[in-house]
Design a protein around this motif. Structure first.
Motif, PDB file in Angstrom:
ATOM      1  N   ASP A  89       1.647   9.316 -16.302  1.00 43.26           N
ATOM      2  CA  ASP A  89       2.460   8.110 -16.135  1.00 43.26           C
ATOM      3  C   ASP A  89       2.013   7.390 -14.860  1.00 43.26           C
ATOM      4  OD1 ASP A  89       4.450   6.285 -15.366  1.00 43.26           O
ATOM      5  OD2 ASP A  89       6.097   7.529 -16.098  1.00 43.26           O
ATOM      6  N   ASN A  90       1.578   6.152 -15.019  1.00 46.64           N
ATOM      7  CA  ASN A  90       1.314   5.310 -13.856  1.00 46.64           C
ATOM      8  C   ASN A  90       2.317   4.170 -13.885  1.00 46.64           C
ATOM      9  OD1 ASN A  90      -1.193   6.336 -12.510  1.00 46.64           O
ATOM     10  ND2 ASN A  90      -2.017   6.027 -14.580  1.00 46.64           N
ATOM     11  N   THR A  91       3.197   4.156 -12.919  1.00 41.24           N
ATOM     12  CA  THR A  91       4.190   3.090 -12.843  1.00 41.24           C
ATOM     13  C   THR A  91       3.941   2.306 -11.565  1.00 41.24           C
ATOM     14  OG1 THR A  91       5.819   4.270 -14.166  1.00 41.24           O
ATOM     15  CG2 THR A  91       6.662   2.623 -12.636  1.00 41.24           C
ATOM     16  N   THR A  92       3.778   0.994 -11.717  1.00 43.69           N
ATOM     17  CA  THR A  92       3.428   0.203 -10.535  1.00 43.69           C
ATOM     18  C   THR A  92       4.417  -0.943 -10.338  1.00 43.69           C
ATOM     19  OG1 THR A  92       2.032  -1.386 -11.730  1.00 43.69           O
ATOM     20  CG2 THR A  92       0.973   0.638 -11.001  1.00 43.69           C
ATOM     21  N   SER A 127       4.013   9.318  -4.954  1.00 37.55           N
ATOM     22  CA  SER A 127       4.620   8.005  -4.733  1.00 37.55           C
ATOM     23  C   SER A 127       3.900   7.351  -3.572  1.00 37.55           C
ATOM     24  CB  SER A 127       6.107   8.149  -4.398  1.00 37.55           C
ATOM     25  OG  SER A 127       6.755   8.896  -5.405  1.00 37.55           O
ATOM     26  N   LEU A 128       3.410   6.149  -3.837  1.00 31.88           N
ATOM     27  CA  LEU A 128       2.629   5.439  -2.824  1.00 31.88           C
ATOM     28  C   LEU A 128       3.323   4.120  -2.513  1.00 31.88           C
ATOM     29  CD1 LEU A 128      -0.074   4.968  -1.246  1.00 31.88           C
ATOM     30  CD2 LEU A 128      -0.984   4.009  -3.363  1.00 31.88           C
ATOM     31  N   PHE A 129       3.569   3.899  -1.240  1.00 28.03           N
ATOM     32  CA  PHE A 129       4.224   2.658  -0.809  1.00 28.03           C
ATOM     33  C   PHE A 129       3.285   1.933   0.138  1.00 28.03           C
ATOM     34  CE2 PHE A 129       7.411   5.736  -1.902  1.00 28.03           C
ATOM     35  CZ  PHE A 129       8.332   5.022  -2.652  1.00 28.03           C
ATOM     36  N   VAL A 130       2.943   0.707  -0.215  1.00 26.97           N
ATOM     37  CA  VAL A 130       1.986  -0.046   0.592  1.00 26.97           C
ATOM     38  C   VAL A 130       2.640  -1.328   1.066  1.00 26.97           C
ATOM     39  CG1 VAL A 130      -0.296  -1.136   0.615  1.00 26.97           C
ATOM     40  CG2 VAL A 130       0.105   0.857  -0.836  1.00 26.97           C
ATOM     41  N   LYS A 131       2.523  -1.594   2.358  1.00 30.36           N
ATOM     42  CA  LYS A 131       3.012  -2.872   2.884  1.00 30.36           C
ATOM     43  C   LYS A 131       1.829  -3.652   3.446  1.00 30.36           C
ATOM     44  CE  LYS A 131       7.249  -3.497   4.722  1.00 30.36           C
ATOM     45  NZ  LYS A 131       8.021  -3.946   3.548  1.00 30.36           N
ATOM     46  N   THR A 163       3.655   6.747  -8.876  1.00 27.45           N
ATOM     47  CA  THR A 163       4.396   5.506  -8.669  1.00 27.45           C
ATOM     48  C   THR A 163       3.755   4.773  -7.496  1.00 27.45           C
ATOM     49  OG1 THR A 163       6.404   6.668  -9.324  1.00 27.45           O
ATOM     50  CG2 THR A 163       6.697   4.513  -8.288  1.00 27.45           C
ATOM     51  N   ILE A 164       3.452   3.515  -7.716  1.00 29.95           N
ATOM     52  CA  ILE A 164       2.854   2.722  -6.643  1.00 29.95           C
ATOM     53  C   ILE A 164       3.718   1.490  -6.429  1.00 29.95           C
ATOM     54  CG2 ILE A 164       0.839   1.382  -5.909  1.00 29.95           C
ATOM     55  CD1 ILE A 164      -0.884   3.122  -7.715  1.00 29.95           C
ATOM     56  N   ARG A 165       4.083   1.249  -5.191  1.00 31.85           N
ATOM     57  CA  ARG A 165       4.785   0.000  -4.896  1.00 31.85           C
ATOM     58  C   ARG A 165       4.053  -0.729  -3.789  1.00 31.85           C
ATOM     59  NH1 ARG A 165      10.569   0.540  -2.835  1.00 31.85           N
ATOM     60  NH2 ARG A 165       9.739  -0.066  -0.812  1.00 31.85           N
TER      61      ARG A 165
END
Lengths: 250, 454
Positions: B304-307, B251-255, B277-279
């Protein structure tokens, strides 16, 4: 070299070829003419091994081998070449990579070592000149963004690279202006020898002014209904196909 | 809750010990995250975001956890061989879920220079202890207060991971490479946590590789938070080359702040069961982001790539490009949600997902979702799933190219526009080679990674 006996073929269950007989010897040029829908392109597709067509009857020998048993790639490696009526665009595959793979697969089939990169590029340069193919095109993806004329010249360029024993030119003249036609025809003529042969499929006599055939065949409703010398092409040009239809009693 | 129960019991019994082997900053939100996990459990397929990927049952197997931080017996020099050849990078390792402290190798000159400029890198736990204020300012902030089951589980159990801090206007030229290695003598689970901070005007490229050293059942649940400051530039390339016994959740979270530039590129070449998962939150105007990825699946592989891309403010630009080739009975999933919030005018968001199924049994589920609450935006999405181009295949065969080789060339060509977007030349060439080998079936596992060879 090529012997077709009583060839029948279907696409999607519809019979297109209904008993073709044709013999081609080394050094000969055969022209196949005929109205739309007579089966000209089907014949070339079947000979090249397009999996969309099903051969139901008959036999084809090429250099003593049963052609119909060979995969499309082995037919090519045996020396059969089809110049496509509609060359396919392959985005992302460069002309250089495409051609090098093809040439080396041919060499492998003959038991030869792959060609070195420098020899290959030299060969490409040499053959490109034959059809006046722009240098830039070689670095692009196969046929992608090529004009109609460039695509056809590219077919003849590939033919020059692969040096086939039998080439089938499927409507190579369609979509060509007169200058492009001359370039393509002169490329084909330069590649002609006593050991190789060509089948030229065309609608019009025009191409045959440049590529002079030894024999002209008329294909109609899946059969060759008339064969003669090159004068037949001129006669067809003058009288149209209705004349043949009348002869057949239709 | 029977799958969750064993983990709940472990936490309740060992949380003191777990905390004692981590840092105070990481412990602060731990109990709250655990409570969230107890309430939600692992994500199930009843959730729209997990509709095609059954995460929960992956946790049913009995995995060991290294809560007491038993040190790994590997030395970094053994692992250095895992480096992507030809890539000159600053190399770090996380083995299972512990950062591998590298005291045996001397620091290179340019590493020293960067550290003099204030760059910090290494163990998240150690840095959280040494720089609690800095880490506390960011830790958990990209994830947010409301977590899904995987992230809350990670936040409850993660004790260490990789930390990178690049201060204002510092440019890290060479890529920073992190290799996540799984190595154990029994089935094992790893929950690692990475934190990456780029201050205003900073720049860094981050390569992440996932490898396994043993043919055991491994499960990774890794969470990475990335903060990209004003006008900063961040690129992340992730390469997964594991094997069929690997379950990998990332899980990747980018701001992103104003004017920042981000590229994320994920390549899944070999895996078992993977969910990425990328947000991305575009929080400052004129921020740009490019998400791309490719996945090559065969046998029973699941990718599964969920963005999620959230356009929270006006004038941001996002692009997405994902490509899948699935063979045998493998499954690909792409879900891409682009949210344009009210008032986020002049947003540009483009999404494309293209897939090839090589067999009737292979599946791709692709789900583009645009949610737009502003009226002056340019957004588009396109998703195609089909078979290999038969006319191109015949054309190539008619030139003497074997069917196998022709398919390989076509698949490689299909993936090329994703590969082209890799800006690190050595990596781009390496990935192109690996993809070719993958399509030729020559890439059994990690190639170029000596320790992974059996």
């Amino acid at each position: 070299m090529l012997e077709i006996k009583n060839l029948h073929a279907n696409i999607n269950g519809k019979e297109i070829l209904k008993g073709i007989n044709l013999t081609v010897k080394p050094g000969e040029v055969h022209a196949i003419m005929g109205p739309n829908g007579s089966g000209k392109s089907t014949l070339s597709s079947v000979l090249a091994g397009n999996p969309a067509y099903v051969v139901t009857e008959g036999e084809v020998t090429f250099n003593g081998k049963n052609l119909l048993e060979l995969s499309p790639e082995d037919r090519s490696r045996e020396g059969l070449f089809l110049s496509f009526q509609y060359p396919v665009e392959i985005p992302g595959v460069s002309m250089v990579n495409f051609m090098r793979t093809a040439v080396n697969e041919h060499r492998k089939y003959k038991g030869l070592e792959p060609m070195s990169a420098s020899d290959f590029l030299k060969l490409m340069r040499e053959k490109k000149e034959l059809v006046e193919l722009d240098n830039k095109l070689a670095n692009r993806s196969v046929n992608e963004g090529f004009s109609g004329g460039e695509k056809k010249r590219n077919e003849i360029f590939q033919m020059a690279m692969l040096e086939p024993r039998l080439s089938i030119l499927d409507e190579t003249d369609s979509g060509l202006d007169i200058d492009a036609l001359r370039i393509v025809a002169s490329g084909v003529n330069k590649l002609k020898s006593n050991d190789n042969a060509s089948i030229v499929i065309t609608h019009y006599q025009r191409l045959l002014d440049y590529i002079v055939p030894d024999f002209v065949h008329v294909l109609y409703k899946g059969r060759i209904v008339k064969s003669a010398g090159r004068e037949l092409a001129l006669e067809l040009e003058e009288k149209g196909y209705d004349w043949i239809k009348k002869e057949l009693g239709e | 809750m029977e799958i969750e129960q064993s983990y709940i019991d472990i936490y309740r019994e060992f949380h003191e010990e777990l905390k004692s082997h981590s840092a105070e900053v990481m412990n602060q939100g731990r109990d709250a995250a655990f409570d969230q996990f107890v309430a939600s459990g692992f994500p199930t397929q009843r959730l729209e975001a997990y509709r095609y990927t059954d995460v929960r049952s992956c946790f049913a197997a009995d995995y060991g956890m290294n809560l007491r931080r038993v040190p790994c017996l590997l030395s970094p020099s053994e692992l250095v061989k895992c480096n992507v050849p030809g890539i000159n990078s600053h190399l770090f390792f996380v083995v299972n879920d512990s950062f591998l402290s590298d005291t045996s190798l001397p620091l290179s000159r340019d590493m020293e220079e960067l550290m003099e400029k204030g760059v910090l890198w290494g163990s998240l736990k150690e840095h959280a202890e040494k720089y609690p204020d800095l880490v506390a300012r960011y830790y958990g902030k990209a994830v947010g207060a409301k977590m899904d089951g995987l992230t809350s589980f990670n936040t409850a159990f993660a004790q260490d991971g990789f930390f990178l801090y690049v201060p204002k206007n510092v440019v890290v030229e060479k890529p920073v490479q992190l290799i996540n290695v799984m190595h154990a003598n029994a089935d094992m689970m790893a929950n690692s946590r990475n934190l990456i901070i780029l201050e205003e005007g900073a720049s860094a490229k981050f390569l992440v590789c996932a490898h396994t050293m043993d043919k055991l059942n491994f499960l990774c649940n890794r969470v990475t938070e990335v903060f990209v400051g004003k006008n900063a530039s961040y690129e992340q390339y992730k390469l997964e080359q594991t094997n069929y016994t690997m379950t990998n959740f990332g899980s990747l979270f980018v701001k992103q702040e104003e004017g920042s530039h981000v590229v994320i590129n994920d390549s899944t070449l070999h895996n078992g069961f993977t969910r990425n998962t990328i947000r991305v939150d575009l929080d400052g105007e004129h921020a740009e982001t490019l998400l791309c990825g490719m996945a090559i699946g065969d046998r029973e592989e699941h990718i599964d790539n969920t963005t999620y891309i959230n356009h929270n403010v006006p004038n941001c630009h996002s692009r997405e490009l994902y490509k899948y080739v699935v063979d045998d009975s493998s499954v690909g999933v792409f879900a891409g949600r682009v949210l344009v919030k009210e008032g986020a005018q002049k947003t540009e968001a483009y999404q494309s997902c293209k897939n090839i199924c090589m067999t009737k049994e292979a599946h791709v589920y692709s789900k583009p979702q645009l949610e737009i609450y502003a009226d002056d935006v340019k957004c588009s999405h396109g998703a195609t799933t089909g078979q290999m181009d038969e006319t191109a295949l015949f054309y190539m065969r008619a030139r003497g190219i074997s069917e196998k080789e022709a398919k390989m060339l076509l698949m490689l060509a299909f993936m090329d526009d994703v590969i082209e977007k890799i800006s690190v030349e050595a990596l781009r060439n390496k990935i192109r080679l690996l993809v070719e080998k993958r399509f030729r079936g020559e890439l059994a596992k990690c190639s170029g990674c000596v320790i992974c060879k059996e």
